[in-house]
Scaffold this motif. Structure first.
Motif, mmCIF file in Angstrom:
data_model
loop_
_atom_site.group_PDB
_atom_site.id
_atom_site.type_symbol
_atom_site.label_atom_id
_atom_site.label_comp_id
_atom_site.label_asym_id
_atom_site.label_seq_id
_atom_site.Cartn_x
_atom_site.Cartn_y
_atom_site.Cartn_z
ATOM 1 N N TYR A 161 -9.134 -40.041 32.966
ATOM 2 C CA TYR A 161 -7.520 -38.711 32.245
ATOM 3 C C TYR A 161 -6.453 -39.618 32.536
ATOM 4 N N LEU A 162 -5.956 -39.857 32.982
ATOM 5 C CA LEU A 162 -4.586 -41.049 33.390
ATOM 6 C C LEU A 162 -4.458 -41.728 32.413
ATOM 7 N N ILE A 163 -4.717 -42.326 32.520
ATOM 8 C CA ILE A 163 -4.674 -43.351 31.218
ATOM 9 C C ILE A 163 -4.557 -42.825 30.054
ATOM 10 N N ASP A 164 -5.902 -42.280 29.207
ATOM 11 C CA ASP A 164 -5.046 -41.071 28.726
ATOM 12 C C ASP A 164 -4.396 -40.344 27.672
ATOM 13 N N MET A 165 -3.655 -40.351 28.855
ATOM 14 C CA MET A 165 -2.871 -39.035 28.903
ATOM 15 C C MET A 165 -1.723 -40.247 28.866
ATOM 16 N N SER A 166 -1.445 -41.437 29.525
ATOM 17 C CA SER A 166 0.106 -42.466 28.483
ATOM 18 C C SER A 166 -0.552 -42.597 27.643
ATOM 19 N N LEU A 167 -1.565 -43.185 27.146
ATOM 20 C CA LEU A 167 -1.990 -43.979 25.590
ATOM 21 C C LEU A 167 -1.395 -42.797 24.791
ATOM 22 N N ILE A 168 -1.888 -41.307 24.527
ATOM 23 C CA ILE A 168 -1.197 -40.322 24.439
ATOM 24 C C ILE A 168 0.909 -40.914 23.829
ATOM 25 N N GLY A 169 0.989 -40.587 25.176
ATOM 26 C CA GLY A 169 2.649 -40.668 25.459
ATOM 27 C C GLY A 169 2.993 -42.317 24.660
ATOM 28 N N ASP A 170 2.196 -42.926 24.916
ATOM 29 C CA ASP A 170 2.929 -44.199 23.506
ATOM 30 C C ASP A 170 2.606 -44.656 22.474
ATOM 31 N N ALA A 171 1.437 -44.085 22.325
ATOM 32 C CA ALA A 171 2.070 -43.356 20.370
ATOM 33 C C ALA A 171 2.780 -42.095 20.251
ATOM 34 N N ILE A 172 3.417 -41.739 21.052
ATOM 35 C CA ILE A 172 3.905 -40.896 20.807
ATOM 36 C C ILE A 172 5.495 -41.361 21.027
ATOM 37 N N GLN A 173 5.744 -42.417 21.405
ATOM 38 C CA GLN A 173 6.341 -42.804 21.785
ATOM 39 C C GLN A 173 7.682 -44.076 20.476
ATOM 40 N N SER A 174 5.554 -44.233 20.132
ATOM 41 C CA SER A 174 5.920 -45.314 18.570
ATOM 42 C C SER A 174 6.567 -44.725 17.633
ATOM 43 N N VAL A 175 5.554 -43.502 17.825
ATOM 44 C CA VAL A 175 5.502 -42.934 16.552
ATOM 45 C C VAL A 175 7.353 -41.579 16.077
ATOM 46 N N CYS A 176 7.314 -41.450 17.320
ATOM 47 C CA CYS A 176 8.238 -40.693 17.305
ATOM 48 C C CYS A 176 10.099 -41.169 17.624
ATOM 49 N N ASN A 177 10.086 -41.763 18.323
ATOM 50 C CA ASN A 177 10.518 -42.417 19.025
ATOM 51 C C ASN A 177 12.115 -41.637 19.687
ATOM 52 N N PRO A 178 11.428 -41.040 20.750
ATOM 53 C CA PRO A 178 11.954 -40.249 22.102
ATOM 54 C C PRO A 178 12.965 -40.748 23.076
ATOM 55 N N ARG A 179 14.102 -40.023 23.325
ATOM 56 C CA ARG A 179 15.036 -40.362 24.370
ATOM 57 C C ARG A 179 14.332 -40.633 25.266
ATOM 58 N N ARG A 180 12.978 -39.825 26.114
ATOM 59 C CA ARG A 180 11.872 -39.480 27.332
ATOM 60 C C ARG A 180 10.623 -39.161 27.039
#
Length: 111
Positions: free
Chosen positions: A45-64
């Motif tokens: 669950y926690l790894i999946d949560m972090s993978l979603i974050g990786d995808a968001i970071q890659s596509v949306c390029n937020p500051r955090r």
């Protein structure tokens, strides 16, 4: 809208997109709390949560990214992944996204 079935549940687009890329991980099968999961399920669950974050970071390029795990009164384990941006109003940047107030419009999520 479901993005993907993951090991631990479903990655979905957050209902409210005032912060582009906001996603939620819904535990499946339905679980009540993080501590109800055995260690392997919890890790997934926690790894999946972090993978979603990786995808968001890659596509949306937020500051955090902000990660929040909730077990609401409807007793459904869910992780919210919030991108945070430089363009956000200065009075909102240092606070949790819930401070946006009227922007939130909740819908019931059914699996």
């Amino acid at each position: 809208m479901v993005i993907a079935k993951m090991k631990s549940g479903y990655a979905v687009i957050g209902d409210t997109q005032f912060l582009p890329g906001y996603c939620v991980l819904l535990a499946y099968p339905k679980e009540d709390t993080l501590i109800d999961l055995i260690i392997e399920q919890r890790s997934n669950y926690l790894i999946d949560m972090s993978l979603i974050g990786d995808a968001i970071q890659s596509v949306c390029n937020p500051r955090r990214l902000n990660y929040s795990v909730y077990e609401y009164s409807d007793v459904f384990l869910q992780a919210h992944i919030f991108p945070r941006y430089e363009w956000e109003p200065e009075d909102k940047k240092p606070y949790l996204v819930w401070q946006y107030g009227d922007i939130w419009h909740w819908k019931e999520i059914m699996i």
